[in-house]
Design an enzyme around this catalytic site. Structure first.
Site, PDB file in Angstrom:
ATOM      1  N   TYR A 179       0.819  -1.201   0.000  1.00 20.64           N
ATOM      2  CA  TYR A 179       0.000   0.000   0.000  1.00 20.64           C
ATOM      3  C   TYR A 179       0.864   1.268   0.000  1.00 20.64           C
ATOM      4  O   TYR A 179       1.551   1.563   0.982  1.00 20.64           O
ATOM      5  CB  TYR A 179      -0.934   0.016   1.207  1.00 20.64           C
ATOM      6  CG  TYR A 179      -1.851  -1.179   1.311  1.00 20.64           C
ATOM      7  CD1 TYR A 179      -2.148  -1.959   0.182  1.00 20.64           C
ATOM      8  CD2 TYR A 179      -2.424  -1.536   2.518  1.00 20.64           C
ATOM      9  CE1 TYR A 179      -2.991  -3.053   0.280  1.00 20.64           C
ATOM     10  CE2 TYR A 179      -3.282  -2.626   2.615  1.00 20.64           C
ATOM     11  CZ  TYR A 179      -3.551  -3.385   1.496  1.00 20.64           C
ATOM     12  OH  TYR A 179      -4.392  -4.469   1.594  1.00 20.64           O
ATOM     13  N   GLY A 202     -18.370  -3.560  -0.858  1.00 21.45           N
ATOM     14  CA  GLY A 202     -18.204  -3.624  -2.308  1.00 21.45           C
ATOM     15  C   GLY A 202     -17.496  -2.438  -2.925  1.00 21.45           C
ATOM     16  O   GLY A 202     -17.896  -1.949  -3.970  1.00 21.45           O
ATOM     17  N   ARG A 203     -16.433  -1.960  -2.262  1.00 25.88           N
ATOM     18  CA  ARG A 203     -15.655  -0.828  -2.786  1.00 25.88           C
ATOM     19  C   ARG A 203     -16.558   0.382  -3.037  1.00 25.88           C
ATOM     20  O   ARG A 203     -16.442   1.072  -4.046  1.00 25.88           O
ATOM     21  CB  ARG A 203     -14.884  -1.228  -4.047  1.00 25.88           C
ATOM     22  CG  ARG A 203     -13.972  -2.452  -3.847  1.00 25.88           C
ATOM     23  CD  ARG A 203     -13.197  -2.789  -5.106  1.00 25.88           C
ATOM     24  NE  ARG A 203     -12.522  -4.072  -5.009  1.00 25.88           N
ATOM     25  CZ  ARG A 203     -11.311  -4.281  -4.484  1.00 25.88           C
ATOM     26  NH1 ARG A 203     -10.655  -3.258  -3.998  1.00 25.88           N
ATOM     27  NH2 ARG A 203     -10.778  -5.488  -4.446  1.00 25.88           N
ATOM     28  N   PHE A 250     -19.787   0.402  -3.703  1.00 20.36           N
ATOM     29  CA  PHE A 250     -21.017   0.123  -4.446  1.00 20.36           C
ATOM     30  C   PHE A 250     -22.192  -0.101  -3.508  1.00 20.36           C
ATOM     31  O   PHE A 250     -23.282   0.461  -3.695  1.00 20.36           O
ATOM     32  CB  PHE A 250     -20.826  -1.110  -5.337  1.00 20.36           C
ATOM     33  CG  PHE A 250     -22.127  -1.670  -5.859  1.00 20.36           C
ATOM     34  CD1 PHE A 250     -22.879  -0.961  -6.781  1.00 20.36           C
ATOM     35  CD2 PHE A 250     -22.609  -2.896  -5.421  1.00 20.36           C
ATOM     36  CE1 PHE A 250     -24.088  -1.458  -7.260  1.00 20.36           C
ATOM     37  CE2 PHE A 250     -23.802  -3.413  -5.892  1.00 20.36           C
ATOM     38  CZ  PHE A 250     -24.547  -2.690  -6.814  1.00 20.36           C
ATOM     39  N   SER A 280     -13.395  -5.323   1.836  1.00 21.07           N
ATOM     40  CA  SER A 280     -14.392  -4.703   0.944  1.00 21.07           C
ATOM     41  C   SER A 280     -15.810  -5.207   1.216  1.00 21.07           C
ATOM     42  O   SER A 280     -16.533  -5.583   0.290  1.00 21.07           O
ATOM     43  CB  SER A 280     -14.017  -4.925  -0.532  1.00 21.07           C
ATOM     44  OG  SER A 280     -12.802  -4.302  -0.853  1.00 21.07           O
ATOM     45  N   PRO A 281     -16.262  -5.210   2.474  1.00 18.54           N
ATOM     46  CA  PRO A 281     -17.614  -5.700   2.768  1.00 18.54           C
ATOM     47  C   PRO A 281     -18.717  -4.805   2.215  1.00 18.54           C
ATOM     48  O   PRO A 281     -19.872  -5.245   2.128  1.00 18.54           O
ATOM     49  CB  PRO A 281     -17.649  -5.741   4.300  1.00 18.54           C
ATOM     50  CG  PRO A 281     -16.675  -4.689   4.719  1.00 18.54           C
ATOM     51  CD  PRO A 281     -15.569  -4.761   3.697  1.00 18.54           C
ATOM     52  N   HIS A 292       0.377 -11.899   1.052  1.00 16.42           N
ATOM     53  CA  HIS A 292      -0.580 -11.050   0.346  1.00 16.42           C
ATOM     54  C   HIS A 292      -1.168 -11.730  -0.889  1.00 16.42           C
ATOM     55  O   HIS A 292      -2.370 -11.623  -1.180  1.00 16.42           O
ATOM     56  CB  HIS A 292       0.101  -9.736  -0.041  1.00 16.42           C
ATOM     57  CG  HIS A 292      -0.851  -8.602  -0.244  1.00 16.42           C
ATOM     58  ND1 HIS A 292      -0.460  -7.278  -0.154  1.00 16.42           N
ATOM     59  CD2 HIS A 292      -2.172  -8.565  -0.529  1.00 16.42           C
ATOM     60  CE1 HIS A 292      -1.511  -6.489  -0.374  1.00 16.42           C
ATOM     61  NE2 HIS A 292      -2.545  -7.253  -0.619  1.00 16.42           N
TER      62      HIS A 292
END
Length: 339
Positions: A55, A208-209, A211, A205-206, A126
Site C-alpha cells: 500500500y 463492495g468498494r 457500491f 471490501s464488505p 498477500h
C-alpha cells in the site's frame, strides 16, 4: 461491536482496512485527515488495523505506524508481504509478487521498520506466488514467528485447497479475502474450510468498494489512478446493471432502520461467528456509520431476501480484470482454469 476470535487474539468484529489512507482510490487524504480516521476508529472500539507493504509502496505503514504506536498494547496490528514495490533498472517502483523466503523476510523486516514496532501481530502472505510452493512460503513465515518478528500467520485470496495445504505446514490464524453481497466466492469453499479448521475469515471490501453504500452512483466520477476504473464490474454498462440491485436493497434497509452500508456489513457478520468485517474509508463519518453495522441483528427473512437479491449469477462483471484475476487463487478462478 461484539468481540471475535482471530488466532490468539480477541478483536473487534469490525476492523479498519488502512489501504485507503494512502493507496488505490484516487487522491489519498492528507496526514491530518488520515490521523483523524485512525483516532476515530480507536475511539469507536476498533482493535484490528490492517495494512501491507504494497500500500503506497510502504507509505501506508509509515503513515499509520506513529499514530497507532501509543495504542500498541490494545490493538492487533496486521500487515502483509509477498507483494510489494520493487525498483526496476530505471529506479521506478513496480508491484511484484514474490513469495520466496528471501522476499518474505525482506518484506517483513522492512514492514517492522516502517511501522516502528518490534513485532507484527498478524502477518499475511498477500498473494500466493504460484512459482513457489505454498508450503515454502508458509515455512519462512513460521521461521519469522519463531524469531519473534510476527505472532501469527495469515493468507490472502487463496482457495480452500491451498488453505488446507498451508495449514498442514503451519497453523494459519486468518484468511483475508474479498467478501460481500456482490463478491461471494467465499461460499464456494473457503468460508466453510475456515470454520472447520478454526481459522478467522477476514472479509475485506464488505461494502463492495463503495457500491453497496449507494453513494457511488456514477463511475464516470472516478479519478485517474482509482483501481476501480480497471475492474469489469465498475465498467459503465456493467455498473448500470448492478445499480438496479440497490433500490430493493434500500427497501430492506428501511425495514431494518439502517443505511445500505450498515446492512451490507451486518450481512457479512451474520455469515458466521468466525467472520470479521474489514471496511476501509478516508472519512470519519463513514467510519462511524460502518461501525454501527456491527450492532445490527438481522432476522432470517432479511437475510434470505438479501441472499436472493444478490445471487452471484445476477452480478454483472468480474471482480478483477484478467491479470488481477489470474493473481488470485479463488475457487472460481481454479474452476475456470480446470474447465
Amino acid at each position: 461491536m461484539s468481540p471475535r476470535s482471530l488466532g490468539p487474539f480477541t478483536v473487534s468484529s469490525i476492523g479498519l482496512g488502512c489501504m485507503n489512507l494512502s493507496h488505490a482510490y484516487g487522491h489519498p487524504p492528507d496526514a491530518p485527515q488520515a490521523q483523524a480516521v485512525l483516532h476515530a476508529a480507536l475511539d469507536a472500539g476498533v482493535t484490528l488495523f490492517d495494512t501491507a507493504a504494497l500500500y503506497g509502496f510502504g507509505a501506508n505503514e509509515e503513515r499509520i505506524g506513529p499514530v497507532l504506536a501509543p495504542h500498541r498494547n490494545r490493538i492487533t496490528l496486521c500487515s502483509k508481504g509477498g507483494m510489494a514495490g520493487v525498483a526496476g533498472d530505471d529506479g521506478v517502483l513496480r508491484r511484484v509478487i514474490d513469495g520466496s523466503p528471501q522476499a518474505l523476510r525482506r518484506n517483513c523486516e522492512d514492514s517492522l521498520r516502517r511501522l516502528g514496532t518490534e513485532v507484527i501481530d498478524l502477518y499475511y502472505l498477500h498473494r500466493w506466488d504460484k512459482r513457489v510452493p505454498i508450503e515454502e512460503s508458509v515455512g519462512e513465515m513460521a521461521r519469522l514467528q519463531q524469531e519473534g518478528k510476527i505472532r501469527a500467520l495469515g493468507l490472502s485470496e487463496v482457495s480452500a485447497d491451498t488453505l488446507r495445504r498451508a495449514h498442514a505446514e503451519h497453523p494459519i490464524a486468518a484468511l483475508q479475502s474479498e467478501y460481500s453481497l456482490w463478491s461471494r466466492n467465499a461460499e464456494l469453499g473457503t468460508l466453510a474450510a475456515c470454520q472447520e479448521l478454526g481459522i478467522a475469515y477476514v472479509a475485506f471490501s464488505p461494502v463492495g468498494r463503495a457500491f453497496l453504500t449507494g453513494k457511488l452512483q456514477e463511475v464516470g466520477s472516478l479519478v485517474k489512478g482509482d483501481i476501480r476504473t480497471a475492474m469489469p464490474r465498475f465498467a459503465p454498462e456493467a455498473y448500470a446493471r448492478n445499480l438496479r440491485l440497490l433500490a430493493p436493497m434500500q427497501t430492506l434497509a428501511d425495514q431494518v432502520g439502517c443505511t445500505l452500508a450498515q446492512l451490507a456489513i451486518a450481512w457479512v457478520l451474520h455469515q458466521g461467528s468466525h467472520v470479521i468485517a474489514l471496511p476501509g474509508t478516508t472519512r470519519v463519518d463513514h467510519l462511524q456509520e460502518d461501525v454501527l453495522g456491527g450492532a445490527l441483528q438481522l432476522d432470517a427473512n432479511v437475510l434470505s431476501a438479501l441472499d436472493a437479491l444478490f445471487k452471484p449469477e445476477v452480478i454483472a462483471g468480474d471482480r478483477y480484470a484478467p491479470q488481477g484475476q489470474g493473481e488470485v487463487d479463488t475457487e472460481k478462478y481454479a474452476f475456470e482454469k480446470k474447465g
